[in-house]
Design an enzyme around this catalytic site. Structure first.
Site, PDB file in Angstrom:
ATOM      1  N   HIS A  44       3.548   7.259 -15.334  1.00 45.18           N
ATOM      2  CA  HIS A  44       2.275   6.661 -15.697  1.00 45.18           C
ATOM      3  C   HIS A  44       1.245   6.880 -14.597  1.00 45.18           C
ATOM      4  O   HIS A  44       0.110   7.264 -14.856  1.00 45.18           O
ATOM      5  CB  HIS A  44       2.446   5.171 -15.968  1.00 45.18           C
ATOM      6  CG  HIS A  44       1.145   4.485 -16.174  1.00 45.18           C
ATOM      7  ND1 HIS A  44       0.493   3.822 -15.151  1.00 45.18           N
ATOM      8  CD2 HIS A  44       0.355   4.399 -17.250  1.00 45.18           C
ATOM      9  CE1 HIS A  44      -0.645   3.357 -15.618  1.00 45.18           C
ATOM     10  NE2 HIS A  44      -0.754   3.681 -16.893  1.00 45.18           N
ATOM     11  N   ALA A 160      -5.371  -4.257   5.460  1.00 46.62           N
ATOM     12  CA  ALA A 160      -6.264  -5.259   6.067  1.00 46.62           C
ATOM     13  C   ALA A 160      -7.715  -4.773   5.965  1.00 46.62           C
ATOM     14  O   ALA A 160      -8.612  -5.536   5.611  1.00 46.62           O
ATOM     15  CB  ALA A 160      -5.869  -5.523   7.518  1.00 46.62           C
ATOM     16  N   ASP A 187      -5.626 -11.288   8.076  1.00 43.34           N
ATOM     17  CA  ASP A 187      -7.037 -11.009   7.792  1.00 43.34           C
ATOM     18  C   ASP A 187      -7.669 -12.220   7.125  1.00 43.34           C
ATOM     19  O   ASP A 187      -6.978 -13.194   6.819  1.00 43.34           O
ATOM     20  CB  ASP A 187      -7.179  -9.742   6.922  1.00 43.34           C
ATOM     21  CG  ASP A 187      -6.533  -9.884   5.557  1.00 43.34           C
ATOM     22  OD1 ASP A 187      -6.831 -10.860   4.850  1.00 43.34           O
ATOM     23  OD2 ASP A 187      -5.715  -9.008   5.195  1.00 43.34           O
ATOM     24  N   THR A 217      -2.074   2.725  -4.580  1.00 41.62           N
ATOM     25  CA  THR A 217      -0.988   3.185  -5.439  1.00 41.62           C
ATOM     26  C   THR A 217       0.033   2.091  -5.711  1.00 41.62           C
ATOM     27  O   THR A 217       0.872   2.238  -6.589  1.00 41.62           O
ATOM     28  CB  THR A 217      -0.231   4.340  -4.751  1.00 41.62           C
ATOM     29  OG1 THR A 217       0.261   3.850  -3.496  1.00 41.62           O
ATOM     30  CG2 THR A 217      -1.113   5.537  -4.504  1.00 41.62           C
ATOM     31  N   GLY A 220       2.405   1.191  -0.861  1.00 39.69           N
ATOM     32  CA  GLY A 220       2.335   0.966   0.587  1.00 39.69           C
ATOM     33  C   GLY A 220       3.266  -0.137   1.082  1.00 39.69           C
ATOM     34  O   GLY A 220       4.044   0.069   2.024  1.00 39.69           O
ATOM     35  N   LEU A 221       3.221  -1.289   0.436  1.00 39.58           N
ATOM     36  CA  LEU A 221       4.041  -2.408   0.925  1.00 39.58           C
ATOM     37  C   LEU A 221       5.521  -2.221   0.604  1.00 39.58           C
ATOM     38  O   LEU A 221       6.376  -2.751   1.309  1.00 39.58           O
ATOM     39  CB  LEU A 221       3.538  -3.737   0.343  1.00 39.58           C
ATOM     40  CG  LEU A 221       2.215  -4.241   0.919  1.00 39.58           C
ATOM     41  CD1 LEU A 221       1.811  -5.546   0.245  1.00 39.58           C
ATOM     42  CD2 LEU A 221       2.315  -4.451   2.427  1.00 39.58           C
TER      43      LEU A 221
HETATM   44  P1  ADP Z   1      -2.079  -0.768  -2.740  1.00 39.77           P
HETATM   45  O1  ADP Z   1      -2.039   0.706  -2.693  1.00 39.77           O
HETATM   46  O2  ADP Z   1      -2.440  -1.328  -4.087  1.00 39.77           O
HETATM   47  O3  ADP Z   1      -2.865  -1.398  -1.616  1.00 39.77           O
HETATM   48  P2  ADP Z   1       0.274  -1.960  -1.504  1.00 39.77           P
HETATM   49  O4  ADP Z   1       1.721  -1.796  -1.847  1.00 39.77           O
HETATM   50  O5  ADP Z   1      -0.154  -1.598  -0.129  1.00 39.77           O
HETATM   51  O6  ADP Z   1      -0.529  -1.154  -2.594  1.00 39.77           O
HETATM   52  O7  ADP Z   1      -0.125  -3.461  -1.785  1.00 39.77           O
HETATM   53  C1  ADP Z   1       0.319  -4.067  -2.999  1.00 39.77           C
HETATM   54  C2  ADP Z   1      -0.657  -5.144  -3.420  1.00 39.77           C
HETATM   55  O8  ADP Z   1      -0.614  -6.227  -2.474  1.00 39.77           O
HETATM   56  C3  ADP Z   1      -2.112  -4.708  -3.411  1.00 39.77           C
HETATM   57  O9  ADP Z   1      -2.450  -4.058  -4.600  1.00 39.77           O
HETATM   58  C4  ADP Z   1      -2.826  -6.030  -3.261  1.00 39.77           C
HETATM   59  O10 ADP Z   1      -2.857  -6.680  -4.509  1.00 39.77           O
HETATM   60  C5  ADP Z   1      -1.891  -6.835  -2.350  1.00 39.77           C
HETATM   61  N1  ADP Z   1      -2.304  -6.790  -0.916  1.00 39.77           N
HETATM   62  C6  ADP Z   1      -1.812  -5.981   0.048  1.00 39.77           C
HETATM   63  N2  ADP Z   1      -2.373  -6.225   1.242  1.00 39.77           N
HETATM   64  C7  ADP Z   1      -3.249  -7.242   1.043  1.00 39.77           C
HETATM   65  C8  ADP Z   1      -4.152  -7.967   1.891  1.00 39.77           C
HETATM   66  N3  ADP Z   1      -4.256  -7.698   3.201  1.00 39.77           N
HETATM   67  N4  ADP Z   1      -4.909  -8.951   1.310  1.00 39.77           N
HETATM   68  C9  ADP Z   1      -4.797  -9.224  -0.004  1.00 39.77           C
HETATM   69  N5  ADP Z   1      -3.963  -8.573  -0.859  1.00 39.77           N
HETATM   70  C10 ADP Z   1      -3.206  -7.600  -0.350  1.00 39.77           C
END
Ligand code: ADP
Length: 261
Positions: A44, A160, A187, A217, A220-221
């Site tokens: 997707h 952040a 943050d 995407t 990241g997390l």
């Molecule tokens: P993305 O590419 O969407 O940033 P991540 O896996 O890095 O993917 O983050 C997953 C989700 O976590 C983000 O889409 C956002 O909803 C939330 N998120 C991540 N970092 C933060 C932050 N510092 N403050 C608020 N929400 C966050």
């Protein structure tokens, strides 16, 4: 489903064997479901930028297209191409994490230096949004995978930047104690609610608010979590003092085994 598997309920060895088979089958079924979900998410996420690129490229083929629209469509094509390339890079990284099993390759790393370096790399982005960055870093040498840990700090700091409003604040702390090294990135953006606090670390999960924004995407997390677990550590997000997101990475000072993934 392996419904043909006999439901043997006995207390002897055969009963135990049957229980452990049933557990194994359940685990395999779970893995299979996760794998299918992953493939459908990837498909997707590859499809939608590709369709946009195709659609706008066709519109750009019209020689009578006004200049303003031409510029707008070209920008969309470029942004979508960037999204595809981010996605490909992150998928490759996730695959490479899956393949690392040899912790002996870990080298002693200066974590404070790594954090300073990543912040330096993102200085332009912090400056563009006039975000104030505060640092409190203990000196720490930690055995880890240089490239992967760098990715952890990069992903936390780029989030952040992304989620903090103009004129906001980001604080980065590194604390060392006998049992663990702790890095927090805090943050004063919208934060992550308790209902999302576990799920933001899942592959492809994005909160509703983030989904409406461009870019990102949702990988990241999940990369952060997998790398941290590979080092035997843990990561969580809660609310910081100003109500924004506070990510805490803990890396145990003595580790021999990666946590089970
Ligand atoms: P993305 O590419 O969407 O940033 P991540 O896996 O890095 O993917 O983050 C997953 C989700 O976590 C983000 O889409 C956002 O909803 C939330 N998120 C991540 N970092 C933060 C932050 N510092 N403050 C608020 N929400 C966050």
């Amino acid at each position: 489903r392996f419904s043909f598997f006999p439901d043997i309920r006995r207390n002897d060895e055969i009963g135990q064997l049957s229980d452990s088979f049933r557990r194994m089958v359940r685990k395999l079924e779970e893995n299979d479901r996760a794998r299918k979900a992953f493939i459908s998410d990837v498909s997707h996420d590859l499809q939608s930028p590709l369709l946009n690129i195709k659609g706008y490229a066709e519109l750009l083929g019209n020689p009578e297209l006004p200049e303003g629209q031409r510029r707008e469509y070209s920008e969309i094509v470029r942004d979508e191409a960037v999204r595809l390339s981010d996605l490909a890079r992150q998928l490759l990284l996730l695959t490479s994490i899956d393949q690392i099993t040899d912790l002996a390759e870990f080298e002693p790393l200066d974590i404070a230096a790594q954090l300073r370096e990543v912040i330096r790399k993102y200085r332009w982005a912090f400056e563009a949004k006039e975000i104030y960055v505060s640092l409190e870093l203990d000196e720490a040498v930690y055995p880890g995978d240089r490239e992967l840990l760098e990715k952890v700090w990069e992903n936390l700091l780029s989030n952040a930047v992304k989620y903090t409003p103009d004129g906001g604040e980001v604080s980065v702390r590194l604390r060392t104690a006998a049992e663990a090294l702790t890095v927090t990135v805090e943050d004063n953006g919208p934060g992550v609610g308790p209902e999302d606090a576990q799920r933001v670390f899942d592959r492809f999960y994005r909160t509703d608010e983030a989904r409406t924004r461009e870019g990102g995407t949702g990988l990241g997390l999940s990369i952060v979590k997998e790398v941290v677990m590979l080092h035997g550590g843990s990561v969580k997000v809660d609310q910081g003092q100003s109500g924004g997101a506070r990510f805490t990475v803990s890396l145990p000072c003595r580790h021999n085994q990666p946590a089970k993934r």
